[in-house]
Design an enzyme around this catalytic site. Structure first.
Site, PDB file in Angstrom:
ATOM      1  N   TYR A 172       0.862  -1.087   0.133  1.00 17.01           N
ATOM      2  CA  TYR A 172      -0.126   0.203  -0.243  1.00 17.01           C
ATOM      3  C   TYR A 172       0.660   1.073   0.099  1.00 17.01           C
ATOM      4  O   TYR A 172       1.674   1.532   0.639  1.00 17.01           O
ATOM      5  CB  TYR A 172      -0.700   0.244   1.500  1.00 17.01           C
ATOM      6  CG  TYR A 172      -2.057  -0.295   1.284  1.00 17.01           C
ATOM      7  CD1 TYR A 172      -2.061  -2.181  -0.112  1.00 17.01           C
ATOM      8  CD2 TYR A 172      -2.925  -1.209   2.439  1.00 17.01           C
ATOM      9  CE1 TYR A 172      -3.222  -3.031   0.199  1.00 17.01           C
ATOM     10  CE2 TYR A 172      -3.963  -2.811   2.562  1.00 17.01           C
ATOM     11  CZ  TYR A 172      -4.058  -2.967   1.678  1.00 17.01           C
ATOM     12  OH  TYR A 172      -5.004  -4.245   1.939  1.00 17.01           O
ATOM     13  N   SER A 211     -13.390  -4.550  -0.016  1.00 16.46           N
ATOM     14  CA  SER A 211     -13.510  -3.936  -1.475  1.00 16.46           C
ATOM     15  C   SER A 211     -15.661  -3.789  -0.905  1.00 16.46           C
ATOM     16  O   SER A 211     -16.231  -4.040  -1.904  1.00 16.46           O
ATOM     17  CB  SER A 211     -13.493  -4.141  -2.653  1.00 16.46           C
ATOM     18  OG  SER A 211     -12.330  -3.571  -2.527  1.00 16.46           O
ATOM     19  N   PRO A 212     -16.377  -3.755  -0.011  1.00 16.71           N
ATOM     20  CA  PRO A 212     -17.456  -4.088   0.667  1.00 16.71           C
ATOM     21  C   PRO A 212     -18.322  -2.901   0.428  1.00 16.71           C
ATOM     22  O   PRO A 212     -19.817  -3.673  -0.560  1.00 16.71           O
ATOM     23  CB  PRO A 212     -17.769  -3.832   1.972  1.00 16.71           C
ATOM     24  CG  PRO A 212     -16.666  -3.723   2.562  1.00 16.71           C
ATOM     25  CD  PRO A 212     -15.807  -3.236   1.530  1.00 16.71           C
ATOM     26  N   PHE A 218     -13.853  -5.242 -10.673  1.00 19.67           N
ATOM     27  CA  PHE A 218     -12.657  -5.095  -9.481  1.00 19.67           C
ATOM     28  C   PHE A 218     -12.572  -4.013  -9.844  1.00 19.67           C
ATOM     29  O   PHE A 218     -11.697  -3.563 -10.780  1.00 19.67           O
ATOM     30  CB  PHE A 218     -11.672  -6.159 -10.421  1.00 19.67           C
ATOM     31  CG  PHE A 218     -10.255  -6.259 -10.038  1.00 19.67           C
ATOM     32  CD1 PHE A 218     -10.202  -6.787  -8.171  1.00 19.67           C
ATOM     33  CD2 PHE A 218      -9.899  -6.246 -10.337  1.00 19.67           C
ATOM     34  CE1 PHE A 218      -9.108  -6.809  -7.999  1.00 19.67           C
ATOM     35  CE2 PHE A 218      -7.823  -6.012  -9.602  1.00 19.67           C
ATOM     36  CZ  PHE A 218      -7.811  -6.411  -8.525  1.00 19.67           C
ATOM     37  N   GLU A 228     -13.994  -1.213 -10.216  1.00 25.54           N
ATOM     38  CA  GLU A 228     -14.941   0.408 -10.756  1.00 25.54           C
ATOM     39  C   GLU A 228     -15.290   0.484 -10.843  1.00 25.54           C
ATOM     40  O   GLU A 228     -15.706   1.541 -11.482  1.00 25.54           O
ATOM     41  CB  GLU A 228     -15.775  -1.388 -11.492  1.00 25.54           C
ATOM     42  CG  GLU A 228     -14.752  -2.586 -12.406  1.00 25.54           C
ATOM     43  CD  GLU A 228     -16.320  -3.204 -13.367  1.00 25.54           C
ATOM     44  OE1 GLU A 228     -16.663  -2.828 -14.440  1.00 25.54           O
ATOM     45  OE2 GLU A 228     -15.408  -4.223 -13.279  1.00 25.54           O
TER      46      GLU A 228
END
Length: 305
Positions: free
Chosen positions: A52, A215-216, A221, A223
């Site tokens: 990250y 990514s809830p 992916f 987007e």
């Protein structure tokens, strides 16, 4: 903030994990305010990864929280390793070196949890086991887990790894729910019946491995988010309707939908907006009915057999 057990570990953790992938988008003062705001609501579980920001996110976090021994006792730190430029690497040397660098950037002597990031096709379970043993015996890592791994990949690791794998970080949202859909569409010929992950949802439940949905709020992916998105009119209409009933935001309902699943998952948020994080935390106090859960599921375009 409600809490839960993390896998088979003795750790009592918040039901929401604070993902720090985007903390490098904040300036120094903003980062300090966000981290302090998270602590104020009991969101003291912080999720990192060595990739990250190329490592800068861990450095920024350590400075923002003013890391010291007193602060360290109040937080739970999780980080991930294994992704390198153009490849994945679960070699003993890379895992050991990665953890040392993570600890240096976070200004701490130990991680509460280390996750192996995306699967390495060249993994040698014996090497992973040796790395985990050394990290555990040295006190540098207290608990271990994986990310984006199937049941057989986990079982392959367990052939040599003796430590319990307490978590598996997997992509999951209302619009990215294939791990749920293939269990509903058993023995059907539609696309939803395709098993893309080896039954990982049930496997984790059977083995007391906590799923940490990442990514809830995303569809596809990375987007974009589905909330307030004109591409998902029926879904947003239903979420807004239920949000109004409970007098909370649509953000809260999106997280509450995940928390309603009996697998007792721990969603990893990605927001750097403290008000949205507060909305996420409120989901722990919402218990959607079975009907509401299925209404949201169907509004996302999922068809029941």
């Amino acid at each position: 903030m409600k809490t839960m057990k993390l896998g088979t570990s003795p750790l009592e953790v918040p039901v929401i994990a604070v993902g720090c992938m985007r903390i490098n988008s904040l300036d120094k003062l903003e980062a300090e305010r966000f981290v302090q705001g998270a602590m104020d609501i009991g969101a003291n579980f912080f999720d990192h990864a060595d990739i990250y920001g190329g490592g800068t996110c861990e450095e920024i976090f350590a400075d923002a929280i003013h890391m010291n021994a007193n602060v360290r006792e109040k937080i739970i730190l999780q980080s991930k390793c294994g992704i390198r430029k153009g490849m994945f690497d679960f070699s003993k040397e890379h895992i050991m070196e990665s953890v040392d660098n993570i600890l240096k950037r976070l200004k701490t002597e130990y991680l509460d949890i280390l996750l192996l990031h995306r699967p390495d096709a060249l993994v040698e379970p014996e090497e992973v086991a040796e790395a985990f043993d050394r990290l555990e015996s040295s006190g540098k890592v207290r608990h271990f887990g994986v990310s984006n791994q199937t049941p057989l990949q986990i079982q392959l690791l367990k052939k040599s790894v003796k430590q319990p794998l307490v978590a598996n970080q997997l992509q999951l949202s209302i619009t990215n729910a294939t791990m749920i859909s293939n269990g509903i569409n058993v023995n059907m010929l539609n696309d939803s019946a395709v098993d893309r992950d080896g039954g990982i949802l049930d496997f984790c439940r059977l083995n007391d491995i906590t799923i940490q949905p990442w990514s809830p709020f995303q569809y596809g992916f990375f987007e974009g988010v589905f909330l307030d998105n004109e591409k998902f009119p029926e879904l947003n209409l239903k979420i807004d309707e239920i949000a109004a009933k409970y007098e909370v935001s649509n953000t809260t309902i999106a997280i509450a939908w995940i928390l309603r699943h009996p697998a007792r998952m721990q969603p990893v948020t990605g927001t750097m907006n403290i008000n949205r994080l507060i909305d996420c935390a409120k989901a722990g106090d919402i218990q959607l009915t079975r009907q509401e859960w299925y209404e949201i599921y169907r509004a996302a375009g999922n068809v029941l057999p």
